[in-house]
Design an enzyme around this catalytic site. Structure first.
Site, PDB file in Angstrom:
ATOM      1  N   HIS A 220      -8.511   0.546  -3.871  1.00 41.10           N
ATOM      2  CA  HIS A 220      -9.506   0.239  -2.835  1.00 41.10           C
ATOM      3  C   HIS A 220     -10.132   1.558  -2.401  1.00 41.10           C
ATOM      4  CE1 HIS A 220     -10.077  -0.951   1.681  1.00 41.10           C
ATOM      5  NE2 HIS A 220     -11.231  -0.889   1.050  1.00 41.10           N
TER       6      HIS A 220
ATOM      7  N   SER B 282       0.833  -1.204   0.000  1.00 37.60           N
ATOM      8  CA  SER B 282       0.000   0.000   0.000  1.00 37.60           C
ATOM      9  C   SER B 282       0.862   1.246   0.000  1.00 37.60           C
ATOM     10  CB  SER B 282      -0.905   0.016   1.226  1.00 37.60           C
ATOM     11  OG  SER B 282      -1.551   1.266   1.345  1.00 37.60           O
TER      12      SER B 282
ATOM     13  N   SER C 106       3.015  -0.482   5.914  1.00 39.23           N
ATOM     14  CA  SER C 106       4.136  -0.091   6.766  1.00 39.23           C
ATOM     15  C   SER C 106       5.167  -1.202   6.916  1.00 39.23           C
ATOM     16  CB  SER C 106       3.631   0.355   8.143  1.00 39.23           C
ATOM     17  OG  SER C 106       2.816  -0.631   8.741  1.00 39.23           O
TER      18      SER C 106
ATOM     19  N   GLY D 168      -9.394   3.292   7.605  1.00 40.20           N
ATOM     20  CA  GLY D 168      -9.223   4.694   7.942  1.00 40.20           C
ATOM     21  C   GLY D 168      -7.807   5.114   8.268  1.00 40.20           C
TER      22      GLY D 168
ATOM     23  N   GLY E  82      -3.403   3.491   8.513  1.00 35.50           N
ATOM     24  CA  GLY E  82      -2.439   2.406   8.452  1.00 35.50           C
ATOM     25  C   GLY E  82      -1.848   2.111   9.816  1.00 35.50           C
TER      26      GLY E  82
END
Length: 216
Positions: free
Chosen positions: A65, A7, A197, A141, A143
């Site tokens: 997404h 991501s 992350s 909402g 990470g």
């Protein structure tokens, strides 16, 4: 092989093109976009303009997404921006079947996402229209959250339905994915993992991606 879609929510926003280019070097299978509108979830991230901006920097599929209200309004903008997958939330759309069809007609692969509190039964009638089902293993909402273990039951159920009915959708999992939780997801039946992350902060991102890809 398990597909890994890092991501870019965890990338350096000031150097997004560079970080997207790095994903291919690291061996990733797709680039994951977490799009938030500040309404469906409190956070605001980025939209089609970011997708269009980074499209020239990668040949990898762009896996979008959208955590937004009125997801049908984002279909054409993301098609034009170069997205390959478009996944929306079942909780945000009263016409999931129609929206899935519209995404496919636009030439993208269609996905549907489930929040931690949403059962698989909610989307079972439309699974035949899905190219991807995304199980949220954190609350959408932000990470860096901790993995919610009851996501594993949903993954198992989706894998069971896929096998029984001959469906071909990817079972994607997003939230709190690291080497440990990735192994649990793959064992439950996941075929695609989103990791933000953990990948971008890894000492050796390529090694971590390869480790997760090889899981069985």
């Amino acid at each position: 092989m398990i597909k890994i879609a890092p991501s870019i929510l965890s990338a350096d926003f000031a150097n997004m093109g560079r970080d997207v280019e790095r994903l291919k070097v690291w061996g990733a299978d797709a680039v994951h976009f977490d799009v938030m509108d500040g309404t469906f979830v409190p956070t605001i991230t980025f939209g089609p303009a970011m997708c269009k901006a980074v499209r020239p920097y990668t040949e990898l599929p762009i896996d979008v997404h959208i955590m937004v209200d009125h997801p049908e309004t984002y279909i054409e903008p993301f098609k034009e921006a170069g997205a390959d997958y478009l996944t929306f939330h079942a909780e945000a759309d009263r016409h999931t079947h129609r929206t899935l069809q519209k995404i496919r007609l636009a030439g993208m692969k269609a996905g549907i996402a489930l929040n931690p509190g949403t059962p698989v039964a909610m989307v079972e009638p439309v699974l035949n229209e899905c190219d991807l089902v995304l199980v949220m293993s954190v609350n959408p909402g932000a990470g860096g959250q901790k993995f919610i273990l009851n996501a594993l039951e949903k993954i198992e159920r989706l894998a069971q339905l896929k096998k029984e009915r001959g469906y071909t959708y990817e079972i994607e999992v997003d939230g709190g994915i690291n080497a440990e939780t990735a192994a649990l997801c793959v064992k439950a039946g996941a075929t695609m993992l989103v990791s933000g992350s953990s990948v971008f902060k890894a000492a050796d991102p390529a090694a971590l991606i390869a480790e997760m890809q090889a899981m069985k």
